[in-house]
Motif scaffolding. Sequence first.
Motif, mmCIF file in Angstrom:
data_model
loop_
_atom_site.group_PDB
_atom_site.id
_atom_site.type_symbol
_atom_site.label_atom_id
_atom_site.label_comp_id
_atom_site.label_asym_id
_atom_site.label_seq_id
_atom_site.Cartn_x
_atom_site.Cartn_y
_atom_site.Cartn_z
ATOM 1 N N PHE A 1 1.481 -5.321 -3.003
ATOM 2 C CA PHE A 1 1.793 -4.272 -2.047
ATOM 3 C C PHE A 1 1.070 -2.982 -2.422
ATOM 4 O O PHE A 1 0.881 -2.668 -3.592
ATOM 5 C CB PHE A 1 3.307 -4.028 -2.005
ATOM 6 C CG PHE A 1 4.100 -5.236 -1.591
ATOM 7 C CD1 PHE A 1 4.460 -5.425 -0.272
ATOM 8 C CD2 PHE A 1 4.448 -6.205 -2.527
ATOM 9 C CE1 PHE A 1 5.180 -6.549 0.120
ATOM 10 C CE2 PHE A 1 5.163 -7.333 -2.153
ATOM 11 C CZ PHE A 1 5.523 -7.519 -0.825
ATOM 12 N N ASP A 2 0.696 -2.208 -1.393
ATOM 13 C CA ASP A 2 0.074 -0.902 -1.607
ATOM 14 C C ASP A 2 1.085 0.113 -2.133
ATOM 15 O O ASP A 2 0.719 1.045 -2.851
ATOM 16 C CB ASP A 2 -0.488 -0.363 -0.294
ATOM 17 C CG ASP A 2 -1.450 -1.328 0.349
ATOM 18 O OD1 ASP A 2 -2.454 -1.668 -0.278
ATOM 19 O OD2 ASP A 2 -1.172 -1.754 1.486
ATOM 20 N N LEU A 3 2.347 -0.072 -1.730
ATOM 21 C CA LEU A 3 3.392 0.876 -2.100
ATOM 22 C C LEU A 3 4.667 0.104 -2.420
ATOM 23 O O LEU A 3 5.110 -0.720 -1.626
ATOM 24 C CB LEU A 3 3.660 1.850 -0.940
ATOM 25 C CG LEU A 3 4.835 2.809 -1.095
ATOM 26 C CD1 LEU A 3 4.614 3.767 -2.259
ATOM 27 C CD2 LEU A 3 5.061 3.583 0.212
ATOM 28 N N GLU B 1 1.072 3.838 -11.384
ATOM 29 C CA GLU B 1 -0.071 3.070 -10.909
ATOM 30 C C GLU B 1 -0.414 1.981 -11.911
ATOM 31 O O GLU B 1 -0.194 2.146 -13.108
ATOM 32 C CB GLU B 1 -1.290 3.986 -10.712
ATOM 33 C CG GLU B 1 -1.113 5.010 -9.601
ATOM 34 C CD GLU B 1 -2.313 5.927 -9.475
ATOM 35 O OE1 GLU B 1 -3.133 5.956 -10.422
ATOM 36 O OE2 GLU B 1 -2.432 6.612 -8.449
ATOM 37 N N SER B 2 -0.951 0.885 -11.389
ATOM 38 C CA SER B 2 -1.439 -0.170 -12.278
ATOM 39 C C SER B 2 -2.832 0.195 -12.756
ATOM 40 O O SER B 2 -3.455 1.134 -12.248
ATOM 41 C CB SER B 2 -1.482 -1.523 -11.547
ATOM 42 O OG SER B 2 -2.519 -1.508 -10.595
ATOM 43 N N GLY B 3 -3.341 -0.556 -13.709
ATOM 44 C CA GLY B 3 -4.676 -0.279 -14.224
ATOM 45 C C GLY B 3 -5.776 -0.763 -13.313
ATOM 46 O O GLY B 3 -6.958 -0.490 -13.545
ATOM 47 N N GLN B 4 -5.418 -1.510 -12.239
ATOM 48 C CA GLN B 4 -6.436 -2.052 -11.332
ATOM 49 C C GLN B 4 -6.891 -1.001 -10.338
ATOM 50 O O GLN B 4 -6.091 -0.248 -9.812
ATOM 51 C CB GLN B 4 -5.877 -3.246 -10.555
ATOM 52 C CG GLN B 4 -5.290 -4.338 -11.437
ATOM 53 C CD GLN B 4 -4.608 -5.383 -10.578
ATOM 54 O OE1 GLN B 4 -5.259 -6.176 -9.909
ATOM 55 N NE2 GLN B 4 -3.290 -5.361 -10.573
ATOM 56 N N LEU C 1 3.135 -6.844 -8.784
ATOM 57 C CA LEU C 1 3.474 -6.534 -7.392
ATOM 58 C C LEU C 1 2.529 -5.524 -6.758
ATOM 59 O O LEU C 1 2.382 -5.489 -5.536
ATOM 60 C CB LEU C 1 4.907 -5.985 -7.312
ATOM 61 C CG LEU C 1 6.030 -6.973 -7.610
ATOM 62 C CD1 LEU C 1 7.359 -6.239 -7.699
ATOM 63 C CD2 LEU C 1 6.095 -8.052 -6.540
ATOM 64 N N LEU C 2 1.905 -4.700 -7.571
ATOM 65 C CA LEU C 2 1.038 -3.656 -7.040
ATOM 66 C C LEU C 2 -0.360 -4.197 -6.748
ATOM 67 O O LEU C 2 -0.991 -4.822 -7.596
ATOM 68 C CB LEU C 2 0.934 -2.496 -8.036
ATOM 69 C CG LEU C 2 2.168 -1.602 -8.151
ATOM 70 C CD1 LEU C 2 2.000 -0.626 -9.307
ATOM 71 C CD2 LEU C 2 2.418 -0.855 -6.847
#
Length: 290
Positions: free
Chosen positions: A179-181, A277-280, A230-231
């Motif tokens: 998901f974006d958010l 935020e994720s590292g991606q 999930l992100l």
Amino acid sequence: MPGVGALLCRGGAALREAGIENARMEARWLLAHVLNTTPETLLRDPQAPVGEDAAARFEAALTRRAAREPLAFITGRAGFWTLELEVAPHTLIPRADTETLVEAVMARGVAPRRVLDLGTGTGALLLAVLSEFPEATGLGVDLKPEAAALAARNAARLGLSHRAAFLAGDWATALDARFDLVLSNPPYIAAGEIPALMPEVARHEPTSALDGGADGLDAYRALATALPGLLAPGGVAVLELGQGQDGAVGALARAAGLSVAGLRADLSGIPRAILLESGQKAIGGDAHRG
């Protein structure tokens, strides 16, 4: 046959004696609910007669409120963001502090396409965000089937059913998507502190939506573990915080490989939303921008 003014005087006195702040205003809300009108309308004609059946229902509502049952559970409605939502005792009542998460999403200037709301309750967070981003779709997850059903009813009432789905499940364990958010207002009250909360909360709101374990951080530990899977690349999680929890939650997030992208304070100046935020990185840089 009693008049509106007399009932409001009696109701305000009863609620004031029970220790309710803004007693007269709450009496006005209860009478308006019973009469299916607005508080403003009541003030226009204080001499207007009220039928015996309605007066009896008003007295019953006063008795419930004097016992410190939340006003929203008596009326079955609560406002959140620009929305009016159905509420029930198996869900947390949406609060103004939680609107800080919606503000944080809006301030990013990035339009999410796929939104996840973990512990959705009434659906307040997901539906508020969808109301602001017409291209977005979303999923709300709640452990309680009755909460997921209530959130779905709210989506239908607001005309958002075609963009919102709800399911009952143990948060992210049943999900295989990104998901974006990701939004969440998790349980964050330390278990030992719950009995000292206001009676409206401690006695009437669902403990499962309040109890964050011995230190109030159990849900954040689960979220920190789940969020990296999930992100979507470039996605962000926006989580509600209890007072003074920003440092501990940030540390849990960083230990899970997430970065703290910001904090947003509520109207009292308390850090209420944390952005993770994720590292991606987003593919192509703007893949998830509106």
